[in-house]
Design a protein around this motif. Structure first.
Motif, PDB file in Angstrom:
ATOM      1  N   GLY A  30       0.807  -1.215   0.000  1.00 25.07           N
ATOM      2  CA  GLY A  30       0.000   0.000   0.000  1.00 25.07           C
ATOM      3  C   GLY A  30       0.835   1.258   0.000  1.00 25.07           C
ATOM      4  N   GLY A  31       1.943   1.242   0.739  1.00 22.17           N
ATOM      5  CA  GLY A  31       2.820   2.411   0.755  1.00 22.17           C
ATOM      6  C   GLY A  31       3.464   2.661  -0.591  1.00 22.17           C
ATOM      7  N   LEU A  34       0.873   4.048  -2.910  1.00 24.31           N
ATOM      8  CA  LEU A  34       0.224   5.286  -2.455  1.00 24.31           C
ATOM      9  C   LEU A  34       0.463   6.483  -3.381  1.00 24.31           C
ATOM     10  CD1 LEU A  34      -1.328   6.993  -0.396  1.00 24.31           C
ATOM     11  CD2 LEU A  34       0.838   7.284   0.850  1.00 24.31           C
ATOM     12  N   SER A  48      -4.299  10.639   3.139  1.00 24.12           N
ATOM     13  CA  SER A  48      -3.569   9.386   2.939  1.00 24.12           C
ATOM     14  C   SER A  48      -3.309   8.702   4.275  1.00 24.12           C
ATOM     15  CB  SER A  48      -2.241   9.657   2.229  1.00 24.12           C
ATOM     16  OG  SER A  48      -2.447  10.223   0.951  1.00 24.12           O
ATOM     17  N   TYR A 157      -2.150   1.993  -9.747  1.00 22.10           N
ATOM     18  CA  TYR A 157      -2.397   1.160  -8.569  1.00 22.10           C
ATOM     19  C   TYR A 157      -3.540   0.164  -8.814  1.00 22.10           C
ATOM     20  CZ  TYR A 157      -6.704   3.719  -7.587  1.00 22.10           C
ATOM     21  OH  TYR A 157      -7.970   4.235  -7.663  1.00 22.10           O
ATOM     22  N   ALA A 220       4.492   2.576   5.231  1.00 20.56           N
ATOM     23  CA  ALA A 220       3.469   3.415   4.620  1.00 20.56           C
ATOM     24  C   ALA A 220       4.041   4.678   3.979  1.00 20.56           C
ATOM     25  CB  ALA A 220       2.420   3.800   5.673  1.00 20.56           C
ATOM     26  N   THR A 224       6.723   7.661  -0.318  1.00 20.24           N
ATOM     27  CA  THR A 224       6.397   9.073  -0.515  1.00 20.24           C
ATOM     28  C   THR A 224       7.540   9.968  -0.046  1.00 20.24           C
ATOM     29  OG1 THR A 224       4.055   8.556  -0.188  1.00 20.24           O
ATOM     30  CG2 THR A 224       4.694  10.872   0.008  1.00 20.24           C
TER      31      THR A 224
END
Length: 383
Positions: A30-31, A34, A48, A157, A220, A224
C-alpha cells in the motif's frame, strides 16, 4: 505410519509459507502504491494517513477475530481479500475509506491466523517454525515495492490490486484444500494471578504497539518520503524502499541464527539503539546514497524486534491464547502511528517532520526496556 503425519506437515507448510508471504506483500504494498493513488484522487498527506489508519485498524480487528478454527479463518480471509482488493481498485474516492478498512480486516485475519495455527498445531516447535515463516513474510514484504514498481511502469495502482485479487483466489483455494485444524486443546484452569497476567499482557502489548507502529509508519510513508526527498519519479520512489526490506530480510534470517547463542534482551537493546540512530540518519541524510544506507540499516535493526517481543511474552505467559491481544494491540499501533505521521506532515507542511514519529517511538521503546526485562515469568502450571 509416522510418514503420514510428516507428509501432511510438509504439505501444510508448502501452503503456509507462500500464503504468509502473500500477506507480507499485501501488508506493505500500500505504501509503494500510495503515490499513484494520491495522484489519481489528489489526496493530501492527512487523507492518505487516514487511509492507512483505517487499513491498519482493520488488520488489528482481524487479529481480534481469530479465536478458533484458524485454518478455516485463513481460507475465509483470503476469500474476502479477493473482494476487498477489487473494491480498492474500482471504488471512487468517497468509498476509499471503507474499502481500506475492509482490506485491512481481510489481510489481518489470515496474517494472524497463520501464527496462531502454527502455535496450536506445533507447540513444541513453535519458535523455529514461526521464525522461518516470518522469513517468508519478509520475502513478500521485500517483493512488494518491486512488484509495485513493475506495475507502475505501464499501469496504475488499480492493476496492482486486481493482480493481488487473483493471487488471493489461488491462496484461498490452496488453503481450503490443504489446511486442517488440529483438535481443540483442553482449556487450563483459570489463572489465579489475574493482576499479574494483566500486567504482563499490558507491558508486552505496549511494546508491540510501538514496534508495529514503527514498522507500519516506515512501510506506509517511506516511498512518498523518498519521492519528495529525491524527486526521482513514482517508479524509482517505489523501488528505492527495497533497500529497507533487503536489510529487514537479511537481518531476520541472520538474527534467528544469532539468537541461538546470544541473550535475547541484549540483542533487543542493541537493535533498538541501532534503529534509533538509523532513523535519525534517515531524517537528516545529506544524500540519496546516505538515505538508502539508512533505509537498509533501519530495516536490519527493526527485523528482530517484533519476534523478540512475542518470544518474551510467550516465555512468561501461561496462556498462549492471550497472544491475540498482543496481536490486536500491535495492529492498533500500526494504525495510529502512520496516521499521526500524516497528520503532522499536513499541519507542519513537511513530511520530514511527520517521519520524526519513528525515532520518537524508538525512544519510548528504549525507556520501556527495563520494564520488559523485569517482567516476571508466569508460575509453572500444575498438573
Amino acid at each position: 505410519m509416522p510418514s503420514q503425519p510428516r507428509s501432511s506437515s510438509v504439505r501444510t507448510f508448502a501452503v503456509l509459507h507462500p500464503v504468509f508471504a502473500l500477506t507480507g506483500v499485501l501488508h506493505t504494498v500500500g505504501g509503494a502504491l500510495l503515490p499513484s493513488l494520491a495522484v489519481r484522487f489528489h489526496l493530501s498527506d492527512s487523507t492518505s494517513g487516514l487511509l492507512f489508519l483505517l487499513y491498519f485498524a482493520g488488520t488489528s480487528l482481524g487479529a481480534l477475530l481469530c479465536r478458533r478454527g484458524f485454518a478455516r479463518l485463513i481460507t475465509i480471509g483470503f476469500a474476502a481479500m479477493i473482494c476487498t482488493c477489487i473494491a480498492v481498485a474500482v471504488c471512487p474516492r468517497s468509498l476509499l475509506a471503507p474499502a481500506f478498512l475492509l482490506l485491512g480486516i481481510s489481510v489481518g485475519v489470515p496474517m494472524s491466523a497463520v501464527t496462531l495455527f502454527v502455535g496450536r498445531a506445533y507447540p513444541a516447535r513453535c519458535a523455529p517454525l514461526l521464525t522461518f515463516l516470518n522469513f517468508s513474510w519478509s520475502i513478500g514484504a521485500l517483493a512488494a515495492p518491486l512488484i509495485a514498481a513493475r506495475v507502475l511502469v505501464h499501469h496504475s495502482y488499480q492493476a496492482g490490486y486486481v493482480l493481488f485479487a487473483f493471487a488471493s483466489a489461488v491462496a484461498a483455494l490452496a488453503s481450503a484444500l490443504v489446511l486442517r485444524d488440529p483438535p481443540e486443546p483442553v482449556r487450563a484452569s483459570a489463572d489465579a494471578h489475574t493482576i499479574t497476567a494483566f500486567y504482563l499482557v499490558a507491558v508486552f502489548a505496549f511494546a508491540a504497539f510501538l514496534q508495529v507502529g514503527i514498522e507500519n509508519t516506515v512501510a506506509a510513508w517511506l516511498p512518498t518520503y523518498a519521492l519528495r526527498t529525491a524527486a526521482a519519479g513514482l517508479v524509482m520512489a517505489a523501488a528505492s524502499t527495497s533497500f529497507y526490506w533487503a536489510g529487514f530480510l537479511c537481518s531476520r534470517g541472520l538474527s534467528s541464527l544469532l539468537l541461538l547463542r546470544a541473550d535475547p534482551m541484549r540483542v533487543f537493546r542493541i537493535a533498538v539503539a541501532v534503529a534509533f540512530v538509523s532513523a535519525l540518519l534517515l531524517e537528516f541524510a545529506p544524500s540519496v546514497s546516505a538515505r538508502n544506507f539508512a533505509m537498509f540499516l533501519l530495516g536490519a535493526s527493526l527485523a528482530p524486534t517484533y519476534p523478540l517481543v512475542l518470544a518474551g511474552f510467550f516465555a512468561r505467559s501461561r496462556h498462549t491464547a492471550d497472544s491475540r491481544w498482543i496481536l490486536f494491540t500491535a495492529g492498533f499501533g500500526g494504525s495510529v502511528l502512520p496516521w499521526i505521521a500524516g497528520f503532522t506532515s499536513t499541519h507542519t507542511g513537511s513530511l520530514r517532520t511527520g517521519m520524526l514519529i519513528i525515532p520518537a517511538a524508538l525512544l519510548l521503546m528504549a525507556f520501556l526496556l527495563p520494564t520488559l526485562r523485569n517482567a516476571q515469568p508466569a508460575a509453572p502450571t500444575t498438573p
